[in-house]
Design a protein around this motif. Structure first.
Motif, PDB file in Angstrom:
ATOM      1  N   GLU A 126     -41.686 -25.240 -16.497  1.00  0.00           N
ATOM      2  CA  GLU A 126     -40.662 -24.862 -17.281  1.00  0.00           C
ATOM      3  C   GLU A 126     -41.005 -25.438 -18.844  1.00  0.00           C
ATOM      4  OE1 GLU A 126     -36.870 -26.199 -15.787  1.00  0.00           O
ATOM      5  OE2 GLU A 126     -37.050 -25.046 -13.972  1.00  0.00           O
ATOM      6  N   LEU A 127     -41.286 -26.588 -18.870  1.00  0.00           N
ATOM      7  CA  LEU A 127     -41.850 -27.123 -20.234  1.00  0.00           C
ATOM      8  C   LEU A 127     -42.786 -25.969 -20.861  1.00  0.00           C
ATOM      9  CD1 LEU A 127     -41.376 -29.245 -22.229  1.00  0.00           C
ATOM     10  CD2 LEU A 127     -43.537 -30.447 -21.304  1.00  0.00           C
ATOM     11  N   MET A 128     -43.753 -25.835 -20.009  1.00  0.00           N
ATOM     12  CA  MET A 128     -44.930 -24.947 -20.471  1.00  0.00           C
ATOM     13  C   MET A 128     -44.517 -23.432 -21.184  1.00  0.00           C
ATOM     14  SD  MET A 128     -48.038 -26.013 -20.831  1.00  0.00           S
ATOM     15  CE  MET A 128     -48.866 -24.488 -21.018  1.00  0.00           C
ATOM     16  N   GLU A 129     -43.475 -22.918 -20.005  1.00  0.00           N
ATOM     17  CA  GLU A 129     -42.938 -21.489 -20.099  1.00  0.00           C
ATOM     18  C   GLU A 129     -42.169 -21.277 -21.206  1.00  0.00           C
ATOM     19  OE1 GLU A 129     -41.808 -20.763 -16.011  1.00  0.00           O
ATOM     20  OE2 GLU A 129     -43.785 -20.474 -15.259  1.00  0.00           O
ATOM     21  N   GLN A 130     -41.125 -22.493 -21.328  1.00  0.00           N
ATOM     22  CA  GLN A 130     -40.032 -22.426 -22.492  1.00  0.00           C
ATOM     23  C   GLN A 130     -40.377 -22.619 -23.885  1.00  0.00           C
ATOM     24  OE1 GLN A 130     -36.643 -24.140 -20.332  1.00  0.00           O
ATOM     25  NE2 GLN A 130     -36.934 -22.767 -18.492  1.00  0.00           N
ATOM     26  N   VAL A 131     -41.152 -23.899 -23.792  1.00  0.00           N
ATOM     27  CA  VAL A 131     -41.696 -24.358 -24.972  1.00  0.00           C
ATOM     28  C   VAL A 131     -43.008 -24.076 -25.436  1.00  0.00           C
ATOM     29  CG1 VAL A 131     -41.820 -26.644 -26.191  1.00  0.00           C
ATOM     30  CG2 VAL A 131     -40.277 -26.335 -24.511  1.00  0.00           C
ATOM     31  N   PHE A 132     -44.115 -24.280 -24.812  1.00  0.00           N
ATOM     32  CA  PHE A 132     -45.258 -24.274 -25.488  1.00  0.00           C
ATOM     33  C   PHE A 132     -45.900 -22.765 -25.601  1.00  0.00           C
ATOM     34  CE2 PHE A 132     -45.440 -28.558 -23.886  1.00  0.00           C
ATOM     35  CZ  PHE A 132     -45.562 -29.194 -25.281  1.00  0.00           C
ATOM     36  N   VAL A 133     -45.770 -22.050 -24.370  1.00  0.00           N
ATOM     37  CA  VAL A 133     -46.052 -20.688 -24.424  1.00  0.00           C
ATOM     38  C   VAL A 133     -45.505 -19.906 -25.380  1.00  0.00           C
ATOM     39  CG1 VAL A 133     -46.338 -18.414 -23.102  1.00  0.00           C
ATOM     40  CG2 VAL A 133     -46.809 -20.698 -21.929  1.00  0.00           C
ATOM     41  N   PRO A 134     -44.123 -19.759 -25.600  1.00  0.00           N
ATOM     42  CA  PRO A 134     -43.659 -19.011 -26.827  1.00  0.00           C
ATOM     43  C   PRO A 134     -43.990 -19.481 -28.103  1.00  0.00           C
ATOM     44  CG  PRO A 134     -42.061 -19.726 -25.244  1.00  0.00           C
ATOM     45  CD  PRO A 134     -43.338 -20.552 -24.768  1.00  0.00           C
ATOM     46  N   ALA A 135     -44.282 -20.815 -28.254  1.00  0.00           N
ATOM     47  CA  ALA A 135     -44.652 -21.252 -29.454  1.00  0.00           C
ATOM     48  C   ALA A 135     -46.148 -21.053 -29.885  1.00  0.00           C
ATOM     49  CB  ALA A 135     -44.691 -22.765 -29.644  1.00  0.00           C
ATOM     50  N   TYR A 136     -47.107 -20.818 -28.766  1.00  0.00           N
ATOM     51  CA  TYR A 136     -48.335 -20.642 -29.455  1.00  0.00           C
ATOM     52  C   TYR A 136     -48.663 -19.067 -29.291  1.00  0.00           C
ATOM     53  CZ  TYR A 136     -48.968 -25.710 -28.512  1.00  0.00           C
ATOM     54  OH  TYR A 136     -48.618 -27.013 -28.525  1.00  0.00           O
ATOM     55  N   GLY A 137     -47.941 -18.362 -28.305  1.00  0.00           N
ATOM     56  CA  GLY A 137     -47.975 -16.893 -28.230  1.00  0.00           C
ATOM     57  C   GLY A 137     -49.240 -16.238 -28.015  1.00  0.00           C
ATOM     58  N   ASN A 138     -50.070 -16.258 -27.065  1.00  0.00           N
ATOM     59  CA  ASN A 138     -51.278 -15.415 -26.910  1.00  0.00           C
ATOM     60  C   ASN A 138     -51.789 -15.066 -25.604  1.00  0.00           C
ATOM     61  OD1 ASN A 138     -53.509 -17.623 -25.678  1.00  0.00           O
ATOM     62  ND2 ASN A 138     -52.302 -18.699 -27.709  1.00  0.00           N
ATOM     63  N   ALA A 139     -52.338 -14.448 -25.336  1.00  0.00           N
ATOM     64  CA  ALA A 139     -52.525 -13.756 -23.633  1.00  0.00           C
ATOM     65  C   ALA A 139     -53.583 -14.953 -23.180  1.00  0.00           C
ATOM     66  CB  ALA A 139     -53.292 -12.403 -23.798  1.00  0.00           C
ATOM     67  N   THR A 140     -54.202 -15.555 -23.892  1.00  0.00           N
ATOM     68  CA  THR A 140     -55.239 -16.462 -23.253  1.00  0.00           C
ATOM     69  C   THR A 140     -54.644 -17.793 -22.489  1.00  0.00           C
ATOM     70  OG1 THR A 140     -57.115 -15.678 -24.750  1.00  0.00           O
ATOM     71  CG2 THR A 140     -57.428 -17.863 -23.631  1.00  0.00           C
ATOM     72  N   LEU A 141     -53.739 -18.201 -23.352  1.00  0.00           N
ATOM     73  CA  LEU A 141     -52.978 -19.234 -22.888  1.00  0.00           C
ATOM     74  C   LEU A 141     -51.787 -18.887 -21.777  1.00  0.00           C
ATOM     75  CD1 LEU A 141     -51.879 -22.261 -23.158  1.00  0.00           C
ATOM     76  CD2 LEU A 141     -50.402 -21.429 -24.879  1.00  0.00           C
ATOM     77  N   ALA A 142     -51.542 -17.665 -21.672  1.00  0.00           N
ATOM     78  CA  ALA A 142     -50.550 -16.917 -20.830  1.00  0.00           C
ATOM     79  C   ALA A 142     -51.038 -17.216 -19.212  1.00  0.00           C
ATOM     80  CB  ALA A 142     -49.997 -15.706 -21.190  1.00  0.00           C
ATOM     81  N   GLY A 143     -52.360 -17.114 -19.143  1.00  0.00           N
ATOM     82  CA  GLY A 143     -52.951 -17.134 -17.811  1.00  0.00           C
ATOM     83  C   GLY A 143     -52.766 -18.598 -17.148  1.00  0.00           C
ATOM     84  N   LEU A 144     -52.615 -19.644 -17.983  1.00  0.00           N
ATOM     85  CA  LEU A 144     -52.189 -20.909 -17.478  1.00  0.00           C
ATOM     86  C   LEU A 144     -52.842 -21.453 -16.228  1.00  0.00           C
ATOM     87  CD1 LEU A 144     -48.110 -20.773 -17.511  1.00  0.00           C
ATOM     88  CD2 LEU A 144     -49.476 -21.710 -19.333  1.00  0.00           C
TER      89      LEU A 144
END
Length: 356
Positions: free
Chosen positions: A39-57
């Protein structure tokens, strides 16, 4: 509650190992590799950085650069205590990043190392950690090529924290990521589980379980290379660290939209780990590992990959523990020895914090 106990216990000091989800502040569970971490990744960091590479997690990002495919990963290590049976903060800081790169099929090449030192820590301790890192890098075939050091005031750290980042080359034709799990895939673990978490716990809490349990910390890139030599079409690799095997399998199931079915009696749990978990009320599936991987392998190659793993020093205990299925997508279930089935959910936080 007895009157004498009531005078010494303040409920305001109690903490919950599985904190409530609606938290306005960071809690220890956010670092446990379970649902709170996600949840920390999905709600804080992924929206803040917003790129397809990171979204793969994934454990590491695979990038195209200058005509080459590079795996890139970074990780921080805050384990307590700094030294434990089978390893140390230094071993973890190298092996952990090497293994994150290897889980993309990459051959790790270079690492960076950043130290945060607390004022007052003994230089002999820092030197011991640095030497352990050097030895681990040599064993893994990587070079620690650059780094940084910062010092914080006494009382504002916990001795030594280390962050390592690494890069490695991904061979042509290799595409390993959690989204590639397919129904029918064999699920293989490279060896006995739970040793790292129990090793840390035994030192931290001063517990004895009849036999010393040593951490399994080890580099896995050579084992992965041996598996890729059998077939470049490995679907998924993951090293089950924080949150243990249960967290890794749940992440893979959710990313791929498939289910996972394990055979409880097939999962290799050493007797000492089983005894410790039974004594403490823990499930070995949720206990951290630092030198194991779980692989999703096409059924046509499963027997040959398993044989190659068992022929490698880091895979002698490799075991087929289950399969990927179309039923119950996004869920992991275990067929128990009594003929029943239980759901193995994503852990909320971490049974034992500060594990790596």
């Amino acid at each position: 509650m007895p009157e004498q106990l009531a005078d010494t216990v303040d409920p305001a000091d109690w903490t919950c190992p599985a904190p409530l989800r609606d938290q306005p502040v960071v809690v220890m569970g956010h670092g446990g590799g379970g649902a709170l971490s996600a949840e920390l990744m999905e709600q804080v960091f992924v929206p803040a950085y917003g790129n397809a590479t990171l979204a793969g997690l994934a454990d590491s990002a695979v990038l195209e650069l200058g005509g080459a495919r590079l795996a890139f990963s970074t990780d921080s290590y805050v384990v307590r205590p700094l030294f434990f049976p089978g390893g140390s903060l230094g071993d973890l800081a190298v092996n952990g990043t090497v293994n994150d790169l290897a889980m993309s099929g990459a051959r790790p090449a270079y690492l960076s190392a950043a130290f945060v030192l607390e004022e007052g820590v003994e230089l002999t301790v820092v030197g011991r950690i640095a030497r352990a890192m050097g030895a681990a890098a040599e064993a893994a075939g990587v070079t620690i090529a650059t780094g940084d050091t910062k010092v914080v005031e006494s009382g504002h750290g916990d001795g030594v924290y280390v962050t390592t980042a690494g890069v490695g080359l991904v061979p042509d034709g290799v595409d390993i990521r959690p989204q590639r799990a397919r129904p029918g895939d064999a699920v293989i673990v490279s060896g006995p589980i739970g040793q790292h978490g129990v090793a840390i716990m035994s030192v931290r809490e001063g517990l004895e379980f009849g036999a010393e349990v040593a951490s399994d910390t080890a580099p896995l890139a050579d084992l992965v290379a041996a598996m890729l030599a059998v077939t470049p079409d490995l679907h998924v690799l993951r090293d089950p660290t924080r949150g243990g095997l249960a967290a890794s399998l749940n992440e893979i199931a959710r990313a791929s939209g498939t289910g996972v079915r394990l055979q409880e009696r097939a999962v290799p749990v050493p007797d000492a780990v089983a005894n410790a978990c039974g004594f403490l009320g823990l499930d070995p599936l949720y206990v951290a590992n630092e030198g194991r991987l779980v692989a999703f392998v096409p059924p046509s190659a499963a027997d040959e990959v398993l044989a190659a793993m068992r022929a490698h020093p880091q895979g002698t205990g490799a075991t087929l523990i289950g399969e990927c299925v179309a039923e119950h997508p996004g869920m992991v279930v275990v067929a128990t020895g009594l003929g029943g089935t239980r759901v193995v959910d994503l852990p909320l936080g971490e049974q034992l914090p500060r594990i790596c």
